[in-house]
Design an enzyme around this catalytic site. Sequence first.
Site: not given
Ligand code: UD1
Length: 341
Positions: A126, A153, A157
């Site tokens: 990842s 997690y 990795k």
């Molecule tokens: C997350 C994990 C990462 C993992 C990946 C797997 C964290 C910090 N990182 O990545 O280690 O490999 O998932 O798929 O958890 N967001 C919102 N509202 C929501 C959900 C998400 O605003 O309800 C935003 C988050 O703040 C982020 C973006 O959407 O900026 C993507 O979030 P997400 O899909 O959870 O992925 P990552 O955080 O990049």
Amino acid sequence: MARILVTGGTGYIGSHTTVELMQQGYDVVIIDNLSNSTSAVLDGIAAIVGTRPAFEQVDCNDPQAVADVFTKYTDIQGVIHFAASKAVNESVEQPLKYYRNNLMSLITVLEQMKAHNVHNIVFSSSCTVYGQPAEEHLPVDETAPIQVALSPYGNTKQINEEIIRDEAHANTQLHATILRYFNPIGAHPSAMIGELPNGVPQNLLPFVTQTAIGLRKELKVFGDDYNTPDGSCIRDYIYVVDLAKAHVKAVERMLNRQATEQVEVFNLGTGRGLSVLEILKTFMQVTGVNVPYQIVGRREGDIEQVWAKPDKANNVLGWKADTPIEDVLLSAWRWEQKIRS
Ligand code: UD1
């Protein structure tokens, strides 16, 4: 044609990869303990491909059961190791579960590969290993420094990458491809397989589609005060089908002995960063569905911005993630509609 052992093959990325492998003529055997997926996924794969992949309900932590799979399927030439626990929050609450599941399963698979003379492995890693890259490392290529993991997690990795390197050093027959995924999203265009999150989704896209269909009241956008053009976080969202195709390329490269290093690493992303708000607005535009949302505070541990420099994968693997984001978002929406119908 060669047979590929796909661990975690009923999961999200594993199922899409199985489809691409089978469509390229590979035989597949899936092993999965079904802890976070169901055997109905096999029906979805069969509906797309026309054949059901071989399946064994096996836990990768069970050495005897894994050994039995290698004994039963004597034509296995490579392994794609997806099987792992992947919920970041849960890993903070239950670190031992994550270290046991994710480390022991890789160790067991590597041991059994060696015992059965299988020497090619593709490992699901990842972009989390890069943490928040310094500005001079954006977009991120494979040489960007690995940073201290933000969660158990993420740490699994990193440790698994080290396990692979150390084992390759000791066992010169072993060839490994480490694929560092950015943010996989979307579903197969047939809507026969897709992402099936457990409970309340933590990832952005499943939360968006569940809100669009009315399962959730509103999306919470975690922060609009980041140092980005619209203030929301930026990620490199990659279509899961494009991602799956990269695995086929990686397998081909190893089986054809084209790898130039014993352990090769590739970043798999589109090369384009999109903000949370851009994703949300594009989703509403292409689906015509309103998604209520509210800007709330930042989510702890979130990275401000990260996106890939996928040149190495483009040039060396001969692969490119080029599905337009509009199509990707529509695929996610069609899948959500399909599973709720
Ligand atoms: C997350 C994990 C990462 C993992 C990946 C797997 C964290 C910090 N990182 O990545 O280690 O490999 O998932 O798929 O958890 N967001 C919102 N509202 C929501 C959900 C998400 O605003 O309800 C935003 C988050 O703040 C982020 C973006 O959407 O900026 C993507 O979030 P997400 O899909 O959870 O992925 P990552 O955080 O990049």
